[in-house]
Each structure stands twice: as structure tokens, then as C-alpha cells.
Write a protein that holds these residues in place. Sequence first.
Motif, PDB file in Angstrom:
ATOM      1  N   GLN A 230     101.147  72.520  30.562  1.00  0.00           N
ATOM      2  CA  GLN A 230      99.904  71.909  31.019  1.00  0.00           C
ATOM      3  C   GLN A 230      99.912  70.427  30.651  1.00  0.00           C
ATOM      4  OE1 GLN A 230      96.758  73.148  32.539  1.00  0.00           O
ATOM      5  NE2 GLN A 230      96.737  70.924  32.729  1.00  0.00           N
ATOM      6  N   TYR A 231      99.740  69.569  31.653  1.00  0.00           N
ATOM      7  CA  TYR A 231      99.656  68.136  31.368  1.00  0.00           C
ATOM      8  C   TYR A 231      98.220  67.751  31.022  1.00  0.00           C
ATOM      9  CZ  TYR A 231     104.212  66.098  32.452  1.00  0.00           C
ATOM     10  OH  TYR A 231     105.529  65.707  32.406  1.00  0.00           O
ATOM     11  N   GLU A 232      98.110  66.783  30.116  1.00  0.00           N
ATOM     12  CA  GLU A 232      96.816  66.221  29.747  1.00  0.00           C
ATOM     13  C   GLU A 232      96.933  64.703  29.684  1.00  0.00           C
ATOM     14  OE1 GLU A 232      95.890  67.960  25.988  1.00  0.00           O
ATOM     15  OE2 GLU A 232      95.331  69.911  26.851  1.00  0.00           O
ATOM     16  N   ALA A 233      95.823  64.019  29.917  1.00  0.00           N
ATOM     17  CA  ALA A 233      95.810  62.560  29.793  1.00  0.00           C
ATOM     18  C   ALA A 233      95.855  62.198  28.314  1.00  0.00           C
ATOM     19  CB  ALA A 233      94.558  61.988  30.442  1.00  0.00           C
ATOM     20  N   ASP A 234      96.789  61.332  27.951  1.00  0.00           N
ATOM     21  CA  ASP A 234      96.934  60.946  26.551  1.00  0.00           C
ATOM     22  C   ASP A 234      95.689  60.220  26.055  1.00  0.00           C
ATOM     23  OD1 ASP A 234      99.132  60.657  24.336  1.00  0.00           O
ATOM     24  OD2 ASP A 234      98.124  58.713  24.429  1.00  0.00           O
ATOM     25  N   GLU A 235      95.351  60.424  24.801  1.00  0.00           N
ATOM     26  CA  GLU A 235      94.132  59.833  24.238  1.00  0.00           C
ATOM     27  C   GLU A 235      94.237  58.318  24.041  1.00  0.00           C
ATOM     28  OE1 GLU A 235      91.241  61.175  23.650  1.00  0.00           O
ATOM     29  OE2 GLU A 235      91.824  63.203  24.252  1.00  0.00           O
ATOM     30  N   LYS A 236      95.463  57.806  23.812  1.00  0.00           N
ATOM     31  CA  LYS A 236      95.620  56.394  23.478  1.00  0.00           C
ATOM     32  C   LYS A 236      96.352  55.580  24.539  1.00  0.00           C
ATOM     33  CE  LYS A 236      95.655  57.092  18.447  1.00  0.00           C
ATOM     34  NZ  LYS A 236      96.433  56.871  17.192  1.00  0.00           N
ATOM     35  N   GLU A 237      97.322  56.186  25.196  1.00  0.00           N
ATOM     36  CA  GLU A 237      98.187  55.433  26.108  1.00  0.00           C
ATOM     37  C   GLU A 237      98.003  55.891  27.548  1.00  0.00           C
ATOM     38  OE1 GLU A 237     102.266  54.877  24.749  1.00  0.00           O
ATOM     39  OE2 GLU A 237     101.720  55.881  22.880  1.00  0.00           O
ATOM     40  N   TYR A 238      98.487  55.039  28.475  1.00  0.00           N
ATOM     41  CA  TYR A 238      98.479  55.402  29.888  1.00  0.00           C
ATOM     42  C   TYR A 238      99.689  56.276  30.176  1.00  0.00           C
ATOM     43  CZ  TYR A 238      94.853  51.887  30.731  1.00  0.00           C
ATOM     44  OH  TYR A 238      93.703  51.156  30.724  1.00  0.00           O
ATOM     45  N   LYS A 239      99.629  57.515  29.752  1.00  0.00           N
ATOM     46  CA  LYS A 239     100.730  58.438  29.981  1.00  0.00           C
ATOM     47  C   LYS A 239     100.201  59.874  29.916  1.00  0.00           C
ATOM     48  CE  LYS A 239     102.357  58.995  25.205  1.00  0.00           C
ATOM     49  NZ  LYS A 239     103.521  58.860  24.292  1.00  0.00           N
ATOM     50  N   LEU A 240     101.044  60.797  30.374  1.00  0.00           N
ATOM     51  CA  LEU A 240     100.692  62.213  30.331  1.00  0.00           C
ATOM     52  C   LEU A 240     101.435  62.882  29.199  1.00  0.00           C
ATOM     53  CD1 LEU A 240     101.027  62.951  34.154  1.00  0.00           C
ATOM     54  CD2 LEU A 240      98.882  62.683  32.880  1.00  0.00           C
ATOM     55  N   THR A 241     100.784  63.799  28.542  1.00  0.00           N
ATOM     56  CA  THR A 241     101.418  64.609  27.519  1.00  0.00           C
ATOM     57  C   THR A 241     101.331  66.066  27.957  1.00  0.00           C
ATOM     58  OG1 THR A 241      99.342  64.752  26.269  1.00  0.00           O
ATOM     59  CG2 THR A 241     100.872  62.982  25.677  1.00  0.00           C
TER      60      THR A 241
END
Length: 244
Positions: A230-241
Motif C-alpha cells: 500500500q502506497y502512502e504520501a510521505d509526511e515530510k517529502e514529496y515522495k511515496l512510501t
Amino acid sequence: MSVYKYMATHTADKKVNLLKSIFEKNVLRFSSPLSFNDPFELRPHIKKMINEEKHILQDAVFKHLNITEQAHKFHDITVTTLAHDIGMLCLSGLRDNLVMWGNYADNHKGIVIEFDDSHPFFNPDCEITDFIHELKEVVYVDERISMNSDEWGANEKTFLAKGKDWKYEYEYRMTILLEENDRNPNRFNIKFPSEIITAVYIGCKATQDTKKYVNNLSSKKQWKHLKIHQYEADEKEYKLTSKK
């Protein structure tokens, strides 16, 4: 190495469930190049119009046209004809590109499928050419490829060259010749073995229905090997985790 397919869960009109096509029917859609979003697709710069005898064409269609008009005419005739005979599967070497998720996976509501590119499905024996039926990396160039008209159809660069503006896609392509009974106007359905799919990544804005469907795949015998993330929007950076 793995390659990835960004996709929505349904067609734009919502009439076709694309997840069922892949995970229940084991069908991949190969598209006609005419449906692609790049206006230069399969359109190199044609330097000279030449026939099979290597002479400049002198027939009534071309003798009154300048070279630019010849090139456009050649493209219109040849590409339109070719589009009925080939299909392309476009994949990426990246699974977490934000722009790709937005453009091809329904604004992060879709999924990304991971394929094992070492499987024979992507590298079959082929007697036609080495780029038909084989997965290959797209080449990004500054200027349009130049060639004579007689080089067009048999030149690998015709199928693999794109402008550098598209480099962010890190694209790989599989190009196939299709049988008459495989054709549809702009899409072609090709059966594939389940083992070529190794993982599924769910978009960070996916609906609960999509999440439920994908997570239930692991309960089916043919998909027990799948790794589901499951991808989520990272809390700090413009990236997916991602998380399993």
C-alpha cells in the motif's frame, strides 16, 4: 530487474473493470500506437521517399509534392496501416513516479503492477525481428530520428525512439504482431501466465473497494505468490512510501 504497469481500475466510462481483466481473465491490453499521447509516435523524420528498387518514387501521388509533404503522406498511410497489425505494451522501470501515478493510474486511485521481466513471456523466440515480441528499453533523443522511407518499418528506432521530454517515464516496450482474431479497434487482449506478476502496489488514494479487491487476491491459488503493498504520501517529502 522488474518492470511496472501503471493503471486505473476501470475504463474512463466505468464500463470495464480492468482489475478483473488482468486478475480473473489473465489478459493484458496491448494498445495501438495511434491511441498514444505523443504526437511523434512512430514518426521519424523521413529524408527521402524510396521504393523497393531504391529509386525515388515518381508516381502521381508524390511527384508534385515536396519532401515534407511526402513525409507526412508516407506517415499517414504507413502508420495507419501498421496500427491494424501491431500492439504495444508500455511499461516503466519505476514504480513510484508521482507524475506517472497521476497520469496513468487515475490520480493515485489505481494500482501499479510489478512484472518479472526475465520471464520468457517478455523474451520469446521470434523469427521476425529482434524487437517484435521482445521487451526493450525506449531510447530518448534530442532530435527526431532521420531515415529513408524504406528503412522505416524494419528499423528498431522507429518503435523505441522518443523525445527527451518523456524521459521521466523510463519506458520499456513490448511490440507484437497480432493475428486477425486478436484485433480490436484500438486495443488488443493478450493472455499471460500468472507468474509474470510478482507484486501489486495500491495507490495512496485508492478506494476501499480497490484495496479490498487487491488484498483478497492472495487468497486465490493462482495469486498466492503476490506481494501486496500500500502506497502512502510521505509526511515530510514529496515522495511515496509503501508498506506490505
